[in-house]
Design a protein around this motif. Structure first.
Motif, mmCIF file in Angstrom:
data_model
loop_
_atom_site.group_PDB
_atom_site.id
_atom_site.type_symbol
_atom_site.label_atom_id
_atom_site.label_comp_id
_atom_site.label_asym_id
_atom_site.label_seq_id
_atom_site.Cartn_x
_atom_site.Cartn_y
_atom_site.Cartn_z
ATOM 1 N N ASP A 359 0.829 -1.210 0.000
ATOM 2 C CA ASP A 359 0.000 0.000 0.000
ATOM 3 C C ASP A 359 0.860 1.255 0.000
ATOM 4 O O ASP A 359 0.373 2.343 0.328
ATOM 5 N N ASP A 360 2.135 1.110 -0.386
ATOM 6 C CA ASP A 360 3.073 2.236 -0.479
ATOM 7 C C ASP A 360 3.184 3.023 0.816
ATOM 8 O O ASP A 360 3.322 4.258 0.822
ATOM 9 N N HIS A 362 1.114 3.953 3.048
ATOM 10 C CA HIS A 362 0.102 4.943 3.427
ATOM 11 C C HIS A 362 -0.276 4.821 4.903
ATOM 12 O O HIS A 362 -0.902 5.726 5.469
ATOM 13 N N PHE A 365 0.265 7.700 7.405
ATOM 14 C CA PHE A 365 -0.688 8.805 7.607
ATOM 15 C C PHE A 365 -1.716 8.484 8.687
ATOM 16 O O PHE A 365 -2.485 9.364 9.079
ATOM 17 N N ASN A 366 -1.743 7.237 9.137
ATOM 18 C CA ASN A 366 -2.672 6.839 10.194
ATOM 19 C C ASN A 366 -2.017 6.755 11.567
ATOM 20 O O ASN A 366 -2.684 6.438 12.556
ATOM 21 N N MET A 377 0.106 14.968 7.105
ATOM 22 C CA MET A 377 -0.930 15.488 6.189
ATOM 23 C C MET A 377 -0.953 17.006 6.154
ATOM 24 O O MET A 377 -1.622 17.605 5.312
#
Length: 440
Positions: A359-360, A362, A365-366, A377
């Motif tokens: 998922d690269d 991502h 960001f979480n 972000m």
């Protein structure tokens, strides 16, 4: 090699630089790294002086995330302290025997678990095996040889911390945020540690100068038998803590930031998937970093390559999980997963890591730890929603070290008031002078 396994997205370099800036803001930067290291080196010195001034022949060392600098406020890392008990002469060979000392001989055979030894008592008046029990916990085998039980050290710690003490492996404490380990210093490096230094090292890391200094670091024996072994209660585990700490001290900022992110991912994304009784520790992340450093060119460990470095380390962890074995970086024939992480959890974690990579990344960001995901972000560098935490982290470190100094001096003053030894007063003056030099 990584490109053959995984395509590096074109946005990785710019996102890596942004991630570095956001990590700087949560206290993962040169200023804080240096301040943490200095603070804990000072604590070591002050703790050692305090112990010795009270008549204890001991030296104190700090290990782990706090002293290495690989933590942030959101990770809430505990503080690891090892107390080296120097009243004992730990013998690797009979030629190491010393008259008048409490001599303990490191012994093992083909049935002794890797990284473990038994400690046989040896007489202090002549180099012969002890044949009588010295402490209640001592164990006599069928040959009449006397061995030191690791429970004796655990009992010592339990007595010091009282009825409400906490025990985690070889560590014992009365505080969730602190781990204290009593240890014996090895007179010389055991064979399994020497083997690491003597092996051919074709990789990119560690550099020769780091390697040679690490060779001078001592090892310790801690009260931690191999779980399930018939001689677990008299086994002592060799730990190369100081060697590992020196390796960590040699890392650059990007390498430290890589480990910090791995710890965040471990805490938020991996730990929740574990069964009760299973553990995925930060030491696995550090081990993966070491192996990845060894096979990754140094020019990759730059700010623009941070995400690629994180992915490389995750691939290494994934390899461990697929193989069902996490090797120790220094000690051969040791599986760090053994007795700690079941096969079902290994499979689940490998799938989770593979999904993050595919998922690269991502998932970054979480990340809720230190609000890192939200900080990432916030792409506009001119609008800061979150303050830089560096000043507050440094301020807390300064407050903690001065509080610790006051605690040590209070302890020494109490001991001085209780002491009937007139020579202690001169010792106290010498202590103050030594401490002043350390603080200066």
């Amino acid at each position: 090699m990584l490109q053959a396994m995984y395509r590096i997205p074109p946005f990785f370099p710019s996102l890596s630089v942004l991630l570095c800036r956001r990590l700087d803001a949560v206290g993962a930067n040169t200023l804080v790294f240096d301040r943490r290291r200095d603070a804990f080196i000072h604590r070591e010195a002050m703790s050692t002086i305090t112990c010795q001034a009270q008549g204890h022949n001991a030296v104190v060392f700090h290990f782990g995330s706090q002293s290495e600098g690989t933590t942030t406020p959101g990770l809430r890392s505990d503080t690891d302290m090892l107390i080296s008990m120097n009243d004992f002469n730990i013998m690797l060979h009979w030629s190491d025997w010393k008259r008048g000392m409490m001599n303990l001989l490191m012994v093992k055979d083909e049935s002794t678990p890797a990284q473990h030894y038994l400690l046989q008592r040896v007489r202090s008046d002549e180099p012969l095996p002890e044949t009588r029990v010295v402490e209640p916990r001592d164990v006599i085998d069928s040959r009449g040889l006397v061995f030191v039980s690791n429970l004796s050290v655990i009992d010592t710690g339990a007595e010091a911390f009282g009825a409400n003490h906490l025990r985690r492996g070889p560590s014992i404490s009365d505080d969730e945020d602190f781990d204290y380990v009593l240890a014996f210093p090895c007179t010389s490096l055991p064979a399994e540690i020497l083997a690491w230094f003597d092996a051919m090292r074709p990789g990119y890391w560690p550099p020769p100068e780091v390697f040679e200094i690490a060779r001078q670091c001592p090892c310790f024996l801690v009260a931690d038998g191999y779980r399930g072994s018939p001689t677990e209660h008299i086994e002592w585990r060799v730990t190369p803590n100081l060697i590992e700490r020196h390796l960590m001290f040699s890392l650059n900022n990007v390498q430290k930031k890589c480990l910090i992110v791995l710890k965040m991912l471990k805490k938020q994304e991996l730990t929740p998937h574990l069964h009760e009784g299973c553990k995925f520790t930060t030491f696995y992340c550090k081990t993966a970093l070491f192996f990845t450093l060894e096979r990754t060119p140094s020019d990759v460990w730059r700010e623009r390559g941070l995400l690629e470095c994180i992915v490389r380390c995750l691939h290494t962890i994934g390899e461990f999980l697929i193989q069902g074995k996490c090797p120790h970086y220094i000690v051969e024939n040791v599986d760090l997963f053994d007795k700690k992480l079941c096969r079902e959890c290994q499979v689940k974690l490998e799938k989770q890591i593979r999904a993050m990579i595919q998922d690269d990344m991502h998932v970054l960001f979480n990340l809720q730890i230190d609000d890192l995901g939200v900080r990432l972000m916030q792409l506009n560098p001119h609008v800061e929603r979150f303050p830089d935490q560096s000043a507050s982290v440094c301020g807390k470190l300064t407050f903690d070290i001065w509080t610790f100094y006051v605690k040590c001096f209070t302890c020494l003053c109490k001991h001085m008031c209780d002491s009937r030894d007139t020579g202690f007063y001169q010792g106290a003056i010498d202590l103050i002078n030594r401490t002043t030099n350390i603080m200066g």
